[in-house]
Enzyme design. Structure first.
Site, short mmCIF file in Angstrom:
data_model
loop_
_atom_site.label_atom_id
_atom_site.label_comp_id
_atom_site.label_asym_id
_atom_site.label_seq_id
_atom_site.Cartn_x
_atom_site.Cartn_y
_atom_site.Cartn_z
N THR A 1 -12.34 103.93 22.21
CA THR A 1 -12.78 105.33 22.29
C THR A 1 -13.46 105.52 23.65
O THR A 1 -14.06 104.59 24.17
CB THR A 1 -13.81 105.59 21.17
OG1 THR A 1 -13.12 105.50 19.94
CG2 THR A 1 -14.48 106.94 21.30
N ARG B 1 -7.94 110.82 7.81
CA ARG B 1 -9.31 110.36 8.09
C ARG B 1 -9.80 110.85 9.47
O ARG B 1 -9.11 110.78 10.46
CB ARG B 1 -9.34 108.83 8.04
CG ARG B 1 -10.71 108.20 8.34
CD ARG B 1 -10.81 107.74 9.78
NE ARG B 1 -12.08 107.07 10.03
CZ ARG B 1 -12.53 106.82 11.26
NH1 ARG B 1 -11.84 107.19 12.32
NH2 ARG B 1 -13.70 106.23 11.43
N GLY C 1 -13.17 110.43 12.08
CA GLY C 1 -14.38 109.64 12.31
C GLY C 1 -15.51 110.47 12.89
O GLY C 1 -15.54 111.70 12.76
N ASP C 2 -16.42 109.80 13.56
CA ASP C 2 -17.61 110.47 14.11
C ASP C 2 -17.35 111.20 15.42
O ASP C 2 -18.08 112.14 15.77
CB ASP C 2 -18.71 109.43 14.36
CG ASP C 2 -18.24 108.36 15.35
OD1 ASP C 2 -17.12 107.84 15.19
OD2 ASP C 2 -18.99 108.04 16.30
N THR D 1 -19.62 105.09 20.03
CA THR D 1 -18.35 104.44 19.72
C THR D 1 -18.60 103.34 18.70
O THR D 1 -19.62 102.66 18.76
CB THR D 1 -17.67 103.86 20.98
OG1 THR D 1 -16.49 103.18 20.57
CG2 THR D 1 -18.57 102.90 21.74
N GLY D 2 -17.68 103.20 17.76
CA GLY D 2 -17.85 102.17 16.74
C GLY D 2 -17.29 102.63 15.42
O GLY D 2 -16.45 103.53 15.36
N GLY E 1 -16.92 104.67 12.75
CA GLY E 1 -17.32 106.07 12.65
C GLY E 1 -18.05 106.47 11.38
O GLY E 1 -18.95 107.31 11.41
N1 ASP Z 1 -15.83 105.96 16.43
C1 ASP Z 1 -14.39 106.04 16.39
C2 ASP Z 1 -13.97 106.46 15.00
O1 ASP Z 1 -14.57 106.00 14.04
C3 ASP Z 1 -13.70 104.76 16.72
C4 ASP Z 1 -14.27 103.98 17.87
O2 ASP Z 1 -15.22 104.39 18.51
O3 ASP Z 1 -13.75 102.90 18.15
O4 ASP Z 1 -13.03 107.20 14.87
#
Ligand code: ASP
Length: 326
Positions: free
Chosen positions: A194, A222, A224-225, A244-245, A247
């Site tokens: 991301t 789905r 995410g955040d 990032t992570g 979500g």
């Molecule tokens: N945060 C993003 C999500 O959950 C994915 C990512 O940051 O790797 O969609």
């Protein structure tokens, strides 16, 4: 009233006037700071696991995006312009999980999410689950500036983007077989990447933006955040944040807003707030990832609780630097 009393009152009045004047005077000594920080995703990134040439390619692209964003600021551009310019570079690169190079859903499609926020007026825009918009970050900005809404999704968002003249592409644009396969092998099971930018311009305005393909193998629409204001992206007058992570954790813990709230209401420093959220709250809850944040004084913080996070920054006081590992 005798002469002495009158003299005393007069001197007190003069002293009071001087102190107020001093307070009102702008602090000329405080140096103007402007710049930006960038992330390209956090994850299981261990030195040696990606080839030297791929490592160099990532660092070069991060630096390029940082310098493009910085050039916008240098020529008096706004933090919003810099956020979009830097993210566009990363979205157009197949190295990152945003725009071209986005991960695949369970059904083998690419569904992209992006958001942007203007810290000076709390305006925000986002798109979610789009498959035909070349640069989702531009669509997020258009939602903020050219619609009455904050978030548009799917086909409706694509129609809106086309109606405001943004580039639309065939869904196959996001797929590059050779790049995709080599990246899959290189980055292994953890398919992060991301991208996000936080920025402070010469006028002291902060902005943040985030763009992603979401999580590999995602199903059932789905989201995410990343496109959610307050979760993956937030900016106000004190700080700008892009996450990032994993979500789901970032949504439940309202991570991006939590940083802003800790600074605003608990008077925490940027470093304290961000470290605590990523390395204590989120880590204890089992949420992996990281964030980048910048405050109104130009401080930058980039904590992560994974083994690596693609990241870079440049300010008028610090040369461009890019990193991947801890
Ligand atoms: N945060 C993003 C999500 O959950 C994915 C990512 O940051 O790797 O969609």
């Amino acid at each position: 009233m005798n002469k002495f009393a009158l003299l005393l009152i007069l001197s007190l009045a003069i002293f009071a006037c001087q102190t107020t004047a001093q307070k009102d005077k702008p602090n000329n000594k405080k140096e103007l700071v402007y710049g930006l920080a960038i992330h390209g995703g956090a994850g299981n990134l261990v030195k040696g696991k990606i080839s030297d040439s791929l490592e160099q390619a990532y660092l070069a692209k991060l630096k390029e995006a940082t310098e493009v964003g910085y050039a916008v600021l240098e020529s008096n551009g706004s933090s919003l312009d810099a956020v979009v310019a830097a993210i566009e570079i990363l979205e157009n690169s197949p190295l990152f999980n945003a725009g071209k190079g986005a991960v695949f859903t369970h059904e083998g499609k690419n569904e992209l999410d992006a958001s942007i926020m203007n810290g000076s007026n709390l305006q925000a825009g986002a798109v979610a689950g789009v498959s035909r918009i070349k640069n989702p970050i531009k669509a997020a900005r258009a939602v903020m500036e050219k619609s009455k809404h904050v978030m548009l999704s799917g086909k409706g968002a694509e129609e809106f983007a086309a109606s405001v003249g943004l580039d639309t592409v065939s869904p196959t644009y996001f797929f590059t077989q050779k790049r995709f396969e080599s990246l899959q092998r290189a980055i292994s099971a953890e398919k992060h990447g991301t991208v996000g930018v936080v920025c402070l311009d010469k006028k002291g305005n902060l902005a943040a933006g985030t763009s992603t393909g979401g999580m590999t193998n995602k199903k059932f629409g789905r989201i995410g955040d990343s496109p959610i204001i307050g979760a993956g992206t937030y900016a106000d007058e004190n700080c700008a944040v892009s996450c990032t992570g994993h979500g789901e954790y970032f949504i439940r813990y309202a991570v991006a807003y939590d940083v802003a709230a800790q600074i605003k209401y608990a008077q925490k420093s940027l470093k304290q707030a961000t470290e605590e959220i990523i390395n204590t709250k989120l880590k204890n809850a089992g949420g992996s990832g990281g964030l980048i944040a910048m405050d109104k004084d130009g401080n930058i913080s980039m904590p992560f609780n994974t083994s690596g996070m693609f990241r870079a920054f440049k300010t008028n006081q610090k040369e461009t630097q890019a990193f991947i590992f801890d």
